[in-house]
Design an enzyme around this catalytic site. Sequence first.
Site, PDB file in Angstrom:
ATOM      1  N   LEU A  49       0.857  -1.184   0.000  1.00  0.00           N
ATOM      2  CA  LEU A  49       0.000   0.000   0.000  1.00  0.00           C
ATOM      3  C   LEU A  49       0.898   1.240   0.000  1.00  0.00           C
ATOM      4  O   LEU A  49       1.248   1.775   1.038  1.00  0.00           O
ATOM      5  CB  LEU A  49      -0.904  -0.017   1.241  1.00  0.00           C
ATOM      6  CG  LEU A  49      -2.105   0.932   1.283  1.00  0.00           C
ATOM      7  CD1 LEU A  49      -3.046   0.540   2.412  1.00  0.00           C
ATOM      8  CD2 LEU A  49      -1.694   2.380   1.450  1.00  0.00           C
ATOM      9  N   GLU A  93       1.316   4.369  -3.016  1.00  0.00           N
ATOM     10  CA  GLU A  93       1.102   4.770  -4.409  1.00  0.00           C
ATOM     11  C   GLU A  93       2.386   5.219  -5.098  1.00  0.00           C
ATOM     12  O   GLU A  93       2.576   4.957  -6.284  1.00  0.00           O
ATOM     13  CB  GLU A  93       0.052   5.882  -4.469  1.00  0.00           C
ATOM     14  CG  GLU A  93      -1.368   5.396  -4.250  1.00  0.00           C
ATOM     15  CD  GLU A  93      -1.661   5.031  -2.815  1.00  0.00           C
ATOM     16  OE1 GLU A  93      -2.544   4.175  -2.576  1.00  0.00           O
ATOM     17  OE2 GLU A  93      -0.998   5.596  -1.908  1.00  0.00           O
ATOM     18  N   GLN A 106      -6.006   2.846  -6.609  1.00  0.00           N
ATOM     19  CA  GLN A 106      -7.346   2.447  -6.165  1.00  0.00           C
ATOM     20  C   GLN A 106      -8.373   3.568  -6.258  1.00  0.00           C
ATOM     21  O   GLN A 106      -9.513   3.354  -6.653  1.00  0.00           O
ATOM     22  CB  GLN A 106      -7.285   1.933  -4.727  1.00  0.00           C
ATOM     23  CG  GLN A 106      -6.913   0.483  -4.633  1.00  0.00           C
ATOM     24  CD  GLN A 106      -7.090  -0.077  -3.237  1.00  0.00           C
ATOM     25  OE1 GLN A 106      -7.411   0.651  -2.295  1.00  0.00           O
ATOM     26  NE2 GLN A 106      -6.889  -1.373  -3.097  1.00  0.00           N
ATOM     27  N   PHE A 107      -7.975   4.761  -5.843  1.00  0.00           N
ATOM     28  CA  PHE A 107      -8.871   5.910  -5.870  1.00  0.00           C
ATOM     29  C   PHE A 107      -8.089   7.142  -6.283  1.00  0.00           C
ATOM     30  O   PHE A 107      -6.918   7.301  -5.927  1.00  0.00           O
ATOM     31  CB  PHE A 107      -9.513   6.147  -4.504  1.00  0.00           C
ATOM     32  CG  PHE A 107     -10.427   5.041  -4.056  1.00  0.00           C
ATOM     33  CD1 PHE A 107     -11.724   4.956  -4.533  1.00  0.00           C
ATOM     34  CD2 PHE A 107      -9.984   4.073  -3.164  1.00  0.00           C
ATOM     35  CE1 PHE A 107     -12.567   3.934  -4.132  1.00  0.00           C
ATOM     36  CE2 PHE A 107     -10.821   3.047  -2.756  1.00  0.00           C
ATOM     37  CZ  PHE A 107     -12.121   2.974  -3.243  1.00  0.00           C
ATOM     38  N   TYR A 145      -6.058   8.962  -3.798  1.00  0.00           N
ATOM     39  CA  TYR A 145      -4.808   8.355  -3.348  1.00  0.00           C
ATOM     40  C   TYR A 145      -3.629   8.729  -4.243  1.00  0.00           C
ATOM     41  O   TYR A 145      -2.471   8.492  -3.886  1.00  0.00           O
ATOM     42  CB  TYR A 145      -4.935   6.833  -3.320  1.00  0.00           C
ATOM     43  CG  TYR A 145      -5.950   6.281  -2.346  1.00  0.00           C
ATOM     44  CD1 TYR A 145      -6.693   7.118  -1.504  1.00  0.00           C
ATOM     45  CD2 TYR A 145      -6.179   4.919  -2.270  1.00  0.00           C
ATOM     46  CE1 TYR A 145      -7.628   6.596  -0.617  1.00  0.00           C
ATOM     47  CE2 TYR A 145      -7.108   4.385  -1.385  1.00  0.00           C
ATOM     48  CZ  TYR A 145      -7.824   5.229  -0.562  1.00  0.00           C
ATOM     49  OH  TYR A 145      -8.751   4.712   0.312  1.00  0.00           O
ATOM     50  N   HIS A 176     -12.939   8.711  -1.442  1.00  0.00           N
ATOM     51  CA  HIS A 176     -13.405   7.737  -2.423  1.00  0.00           C
ATOM     52  C   HIS A 176     -14.214   8.376  -3.538  1.00  0.00           C
ATOM     53  O   HIS A 176     -14.448   7.762  -4.570  1.00  0.00           O
ATOM     54  CB  HIS A 176     -14.223   6.648  -1.726  1.00  0.00           C
ATOM     55  CG  HIS A 176     -13.455   5.942  -0.648  1.00  0.00           C
ATOM     56  ND1 HIS A 176     -13.712   6.107   0.686  1.00  0.00           N
ATOM     57  CD2 HIS A 176     -12.390   5.114  -0.721  1.00  0.00           C
ATOM     58  CE1 HIS A 176     -12.857   5.390   1.393  1.00  0.00           C
ATOM     59  NE2 HIS A 176     -12.044   4.774   0.562  1.00  0.00           N
TER      60      HIS A 176
END
Length: 723
Positions: free
Chosen positions: A439, A441, A463-464, A467, A512
Amino acid sequence: MTDSLPQERRFLAALRDDRWPEPPNECSLEAVGLDAEGLIELFESQLTSRHLDLHARRLQARGEGFYTIGSAGHEGNAAIARAFRTSDPAFLHYRDAAFMIQRSRAVPGQTPIRDLLLSFTASSEDPISGGRHKVLGSRPLNIPPQTSTIASHLPKAVGAAHSLGLWRRLGGGGEWPTDSVVICSFGDASFNHSTAQGALNAAGWAAWQGAPMPLVMVCEDNGIGISTATPAGWIAASMRARPGFHYLDCDGLDLRDTWQAAREAAQVARLRRQPVFLHMRCVRLFGHAGSDAQQAYLSAARIESDEARDPLLISAGLLRHHDVLSRDAIAERYRAIGDRVAHEAEEAIRRPKLESATQVMASIVPPARAGRQQPWRGEVEASPAPMGRLINQALHRLMTRYPQLVMAGQDIGRKGGVYGVSQRLQAQFGPHRVIDTLLDEQSILGLGIGLAQSGLVPILEIQFLAYLHNAEDQLRGEAATLSFFSAGQYTNPMVVRIAGLGYQKGFGGHFHNDNAIAVLRDIPGLLVACPSNGAEAVGLLQEAVRLAEEEQRVVVLLEPIARYHARDLLEEGDDLGCCADPGPDYHLAVGELGQWGEGGDLAIVSYGNGIHLSRQAAVRLEEAGVALRLIDLRWLTAIDHDALHCCVAACSRILVVDECRRTGSLSEELVTGLVERGVAGGRLARLTAEDSFIPLGPAATVTLPSVSAIVERALALLGRSEA
């Protein structure tokens, strides 16, 4: 020889009196595997680097040179260069001129003095950057360029090291031999940057699990970062017991010790395929750069003490102690190299410079290469499906057609991604090609950059969108600049899939649901695409991979989360949000627009979720008697403004619907482009999201464009009311 500068007078005094520091220890050359010729060679590389540093300051004083962050005090890295193969890729710290000079000795036809002087003088003939910046780099020497100011090159070095094991598993064919070792050097100050710490963690994390990681990270510790001291013992205490790493240290002022440690580092990394942290203690001389008056923050005693630790003094003392060179022989080498640098400098300042924006920008877009895709012999599913399912089908197809394609991201393998978009890919293609990452980025993006520089084509998943922001410099400062700073000689083609934008239900909040894309749109050379439906997602993804593979581009595919599993458009069960898979040959080229309808009253220009909302709004607008057309941008950078103008010029009014924030939004560019092409301001309006973060719960969409807001703004623009 040119008149001496204050910084070199101590060496000249020692040379005059033949008085040198005592060697740090009594170790023989034979004990460390270094012969007399090797010691002379290393010393000459050190001298060359020093004379270049000194002459850079002379050129700056004359207004002919433009860069004075030198290598003085770090010249021991010449011994590190000699310990590795020239085919080992080296991502270098900006104080590593001696490394580059030493490596050039092993490759015929190299002219490091001329090359570095052309770089100092910003000549367009500089062989690595074409005069765009002073960077240490060379294609023949396997030294990709980077500025290394905040250790932003460390994540891609980890990625490059990982790629070597991956290419070995794929049977070879990468940029470097599969038994290579990646070298990455940086300073003790940038060691503390989160980017460096993330890279160290990623390398150790991978090695801890047994993944091959043939990497040597060289920390050149001079004890100070501009004016801020590095606490004594901090680097060693931080790294001696770091999981996954072999820690080695050396006295960077002593060529014998540095040579011995570097050879051991190379052996551990090459044979064990494990990462090594080589801690080279050195000294910074002359201040941080030519503009840095270090006497403002260092005492005279400290400066004098540092100058007494000059590695050139110690190296000359070794030559005398071991009876390798006489005082006169040292003096002759010092004079001859200085004269050569001065002569080459006078030639360099007369060489051409960049003179136009066209010349400067010529290497932002990298050169193309032949594609390597294989023909598709499978079937295409004909049943309409939502966007997430179609992206999954396209990824399966692409991974089959491109054996050099590698996917990487958090949770994309066993889980299949947060939204299931990458399901079953790891089971089919293996964990070496569909990589579950840690985890982090910036480590994910750095991994991709390193893989790409080795000849692979990565598809990375963030993922988003929210991020991305902690890691965006890997795109801005590394991925998008490599072609620019290497005059197109190096590239890192890649596709970055980012789940983002708003309107998703049941899982919200600003982490998100994020509609901040300005940071992506202002990076030169970066391409950004955003689909509004599944067929477009396939066409854009397949074109993004082609762009990366054949045109060496960095492409971001911004995927609207709310559209992943949405099946309906107008009412529940209508399945109008689903599309059939358009197949392997469907590509949406950069700038290619989509259009629904031919009406002349109103044109709505939008993208992503805005198209979905506008299609819903179109029903109400048509009921109100509005003849409209809907333009889908698809590409959010490299917009073809002339084509857009042609699409909307015949309409009485034009409404831009932008789901991203009003300030710094895409709508600003679109309106400006239309006005520049003669569209009167009174014909134009825009509807955007508010300059706000997105909240959780029922209020999640209140700051965003809605169907009702689109209808209201369109009718107001037309001077009509809804029936």
